[in-house]
Design an enzyme around this catalytic site. Structure first.
Site, PDB file in Angstrom:
ATOM      1  N   ASP A   1       0.868  -1.174   0.000  1.00 23.79           N
ATOM      2  CA  ASP A   1       0.000   0.000   0.000  1.00 23.79           C
ATOM      3  C   ASP A   1       0.913   1.235   0.000  1.00 23.79           C
ATOM      4  O   ASP A   1       2.145   1.136   0.015  1.00 23.79           O
ATOM      5  CB  ASP A   1      -0.974  -0.035   1.194  1.00 23.79           C
TER       6      ASP A   1
HETATM    7  C1  BGC Z   1      -5.294   2.993   0.434  1.00 24.80           C
HETATM    8  C2  BGC Z   1      -5.608   1.921  -0.580  1.00 24.80           C
HETATM    9  C3  BGC Z   1      -5.605   2.487  -1.978  1.00 24.80           C
HETATM   10  C4  BGC Z   1      -4.263   3.151  -2.244  1.00 24.80           C
HETATM   11  C5  BGC Z   1      -4.145   3.724  -3.630  1.00 24.80           C
HETATM   12  C6  BGC Z   1      -4.057   3.781   0.035  1.00 24.80           C
HETATM   13  O1  BGC Z   1      -3.859   4.883   0.865  1.00 24.80           O
HETATM   14  O2  BGC Z   1      -5.124   2.411   1.701  1.00 24.80           O
HETATM   15  O3  BGC Z   1      -6.848   1.338  -0.285  1.00 24.80           O
HETATM   16  O4  BGC Z   1      -5.867   1.479  -2.912  1.00 24.80           O
HETATM   17  O5  BGC Z   1      -4.096   4.199  -1.297  1.00 24.80           O
HETATM   18  O6  BGC Z   1      -4.930   4.831  -3.809  1.00 24.80           O
END
Ligand code: BGC
Length: 757
Positions: A316
């Protein structure tokens, strides 16, 4: 052309083994089988790649890094790519993936232009490996102007309608490809078991069975047959245990014993892996003091060896860096990269610079990360790119997607919203409203598209929904279309207070539609120190109740905000969750009886701010000592609750046999009859209770559901199959077992006992 190129390479390479399962030391025979599709083609490409090219494939940057603007964190508007930075990313650093929006939603044409630019550049590189672009299209392709936005996942769960959820996912995939994007960071497979958590609404609710079956429906809807240009790669997230931080605040530590991890949190991922989901995103948090991005146990031993996942595991946002800066398990960023790559990640959502790329090359050269580990990660990335057909068709063109934003897709979104709205109270059958009644619409969630859509809508926090969904109806607008309504804000999220005006207007109305809840948010900006309905909203409800008028409470919110103080003051309660762009139209149809409610709560709705208990609790969660301790299990509403304007009667619960062997099964059936005055839909829920077990059994747990439609007077037999799987739990030795003994099966108020031998 590119296809020919791949075939040629296959012919040239005589033998080149994929390393995709070699990084853990266990004998291959003990492992689940990972599909061998494209293995030869992947090996052929891999064998030609330099270390820098491989590490580039493992790098994912955010769009802001390569746009014009002040820095890598922002893009100037109007948004424009910076060709020198694009060159640097694709040619110098050879990145394999890009994600996100430049802070605003784009038109399909802009998405096409953007992604085509990347693929054209990638085609000029020696290996011509296409970029895989990823996006959070979590309730429709929510960063594309004009897309069909659906209810958020929690609302989809409330429909208890798998077929509908699959259809929603299929349309989302189509519209995502219409935006030239092949990879969707959805669905969330974590369970919403902590009501405070600001992403509860991104889950399918608190139940294991509901979560895993809805998750599979969504993966199937997104992926269809991968390679078909109407489908996208799904991304199971956030692996594992992200949804239950101890404090309730996003990305804070969780304590989850392995037995509970396996019983509650692993099944949805296991089922989605089995359903073929090709990518997975890792939990940003830490469990029992171990950040998941550094856990070889979770990322390799369980994910690869046990579940047999052969796809891409992407980190993430900036989570490798956080091993150093936030979790403090790595003394340097370089140590953090080593830790995480060796634990088993395949791609780093870096996303703001190229440090990962540079340092990982160094780590391999120094021998701290093996080239086998790199090969295994890159093989998985190449394979997904091939499965998606990106080598042959690197960019889909919006002109081939004529149904984008069509009325027929809007109708599916509205249907999903109608089926999600959950009627929790209907005193004296006050609903549906008679035509012509004079309605006062009031409250902070009544006049904006933000509380209908929640976060991840047009931008991250959903704050621009009123601009980009200006052509869709707020609750005020939907009621205005039905005639005879007035609107007074009452209180607003911006602090406006005109309660007196609302009371005055109420006195001239027959019915008050009181719209309370939360404004849009997600992730850490949605953290909260209180789950109580804010005081100004309570004041509004209390003042209105003094008028003696009928009050219909509509809740638009991402988590169950506690309102026990005003619950006795209202006549009806509709939980709307975050129903999307057609939520207000759905609501007005429901209130006037054009539609009949059929949603059911996918979570427990707590009554007290310090007494959160999930519905599938233990017997000792309810030690009721009359009039003495507050030890009883006392919810505002319970998982599975939901009323209709008609009535359903359950009869003839029957089982094919009362005794079952470990390898046997029991057919359970029940007759459901619509005994009321109108057509309706009913979610039929089957619960199982293990009466005695070596680990304290849950009071009951959902093990089957079906959504049926019955005309007035109509009747239908609904059947379920119970096998060992429905009777199992994880024991003290971490084995999934079904222990011999008695179980109770219940549907509605009907119950039957069975014995497992
Ligand atoms: C979130 C994810 C998301 C990613 C990309 C992160 O901060 O936890 O769920 O897919 O950002 O946007």
């Amino acid at each position: 052309m590119q296809k020919l190129y791949i075939i040629l390479l296959v012919l040239i390479v005589v033998s080149c083994n994929s390393e995709s399962n070699k990084d853990d030391g266990k004998p291959m025979s003990e492992k689940p089988t990972v599909s061998t599709e494209f293995d030869k083609e992947v090996a052929a490409v891999l064998s030609k790649m330099t270390l820098e090219e491989k590490v580039g494939q493992m790098t994912q940057i955010t769009l802001d890094v390569i746009t014009k603007g002040d820095n890598q964190y922002s893009s100037s508007q109007p948004y424009e790519l910076d060709s020198a930075l694009v060159y640097k990313a694709i040619h110098t650093y050879k990145v394999g993936s890009i994600l996100n929006t430049p802070g605003i939603p784009l038109s399909r044409q802009d998405w096409y232009k953007t992604i085509k630019t990347f693929q054209d550049e990638a085609a000029k590189t020696p290996r011509q490996i296409p970029i895989i672009y990823g996006i959070d299209a979590i309730h429709g392709v929510n960063y594309t102007i004009g897309a069909t936005l659906f209810p958020q996942q929690i609302g989809l769960a409330a429909t208890f309608n798998k077929d509908l959820v699959k259809e929603v996912a299929k349309i989302s995939a189509y519209e995502t490809r219409a935006s030239s994007i092949p990879w969707n960071f959805s669905p969330v497979l974590g369970l919403g078991r902590n009501p405070l958590w600001p992403r509860l609404w991104e889950t399918f609710g608190e139940d294991v069975y509901l979560g895993k079956t809805m998750g599979v429906a969504m993966v199937e809807g997104y992926q269809g047959t991968l390679g078909d240009p109407n489908t996208v790669a799904s991304c199971m997230k956030h692996y594992l245990g992200y949804s239950v931080p101890l404090s309730g605040k996003d990305r804070t530590p969780a304590w989850i014993p392995e037995r509970e991890l396996r019983q509650y949190f692993l099944p949805a991922f296991k089922e989605a892996v089995d359903a073929g989901s090709v990518t997975l995103m890792i939990n940003s948090g830490e469990i029992n003091g171990v950040p998941v991005h550094a856990s070889k146990f979770l990322l390799t031993d369980i994910l690869r060896d046990e579940l047999g996942f052969g796809g891409i595991a992407v980190t993430d946002w900036a989570d490798i860096n956080y091993l150093h800066t936030r979790h403090k398990v790595a003394e340097t960023i370089k140590d953090a990269i080593k830790m995480s790559v060796n634990a088993g990640i395949d791609m780093s959502m870096v996303p703001h610079d190229f440090e990962f790329t540079e340092l990982l090359v160094e780590l391999v050269k120094e021998g701290s990360v093996s080239e086998e580990r790199i090969n295994s990660a890159v093989s998985r990335i190449l394979k997904v790119k091939m499965q998606l057909g990106l080598f042959e068709n690197p960019v889909t063109d919006p002109k081939n997607y004529p149904d984008f934003g069509s009325d027929k897709f809007a109708a599916v979104s509205k249907k999903a919203a109608v089926e999600s709205f959950t009627l929790l109270k209907n005193k004296d059958n006050i609903l549906p409203l008679a035509d012509g009644v004079k309605v006062l619409v009031t409250g902070p969630t009544a006049s904006s598209m933000r509380p209908l859509n929640g976060g991840w809508s047009y931008n991250w926090q959903g704050s621009e929904a009123d601009t980009y969904a200006a052509d869709k109806n707020t609750i005020v607008e939907a009621f205005a279309k039905k005639g005879n309504s007035i609107f007074v804000q009452g209180v607003s999220f911006e602090g406006e207070n005109n309660i007196n005006a609302a009371v005055k207007a109420a006195k001239q109305s027959d019915v008050i539609v009181l719209c309370l809840g939360e404004n849009s948010y997600t992730e850490t900006p949605g953290n909260t120190n209180s789950i109580l309905l804010p005081k100004d909203q309570i004041d509004l409800a209390k003042a209105l109740s003094k008028t003696g008028k009928t009050i219909i409470l509509v809740l638009l919110e991402g988590r169950p905000v506690i309102f026990n103080e005003i619950e006795p003051l209202v006549d009806a309660v509709f939980m709307g969750y975050l129903p999307g762009n057609y939520g207000a139209d759905a609501l007005s149809d429901l209130l006037f009886g054009i539609e009949n409610p059929s949603g059911r709560l996918p979570i427990n709705y707590p009554k007290h701010p310090h007494a959160f208990v999930n519905y599938n609790h233990k017997h000792s969660d309810n030690i009721a000592v009359p009039n003495y301790y507050e030890s009883d299990y006392d919810q505002q509403y319970e998982f599975g609750d939901g009323l209709s304007y008609t009535s359903f009667e359950y009869s003839d619960l029957s089982i094919s046999t009362t005794e079952m062997n470990q390898d046997g099964s029991i057919e359970v059936s029940v007759t459901v009859t619509n005994t009321g005055s109108r057509k309706g839909k009913e979610a039929v829920l089957l619960f199982v209770s293990d009466l005695y077990a070596s680990i304290t059994p849950e009071v009951r747990a959902l093990k089957g559901y079906d959504k049926i439609t019955l005309d007035k007077g109509g009747s239908k037999k609904v059947s379920f199959t119970i096998t060992k799987d429905e009777l199992s739990f994880v024991n003290e030795n971490l084995e999934t077992v079904a222990e011999p003994g008695d179980f109770e099966i219940s549907i509605g108020d009907l119950k039957k006992k069975i014995k497992l031998k």
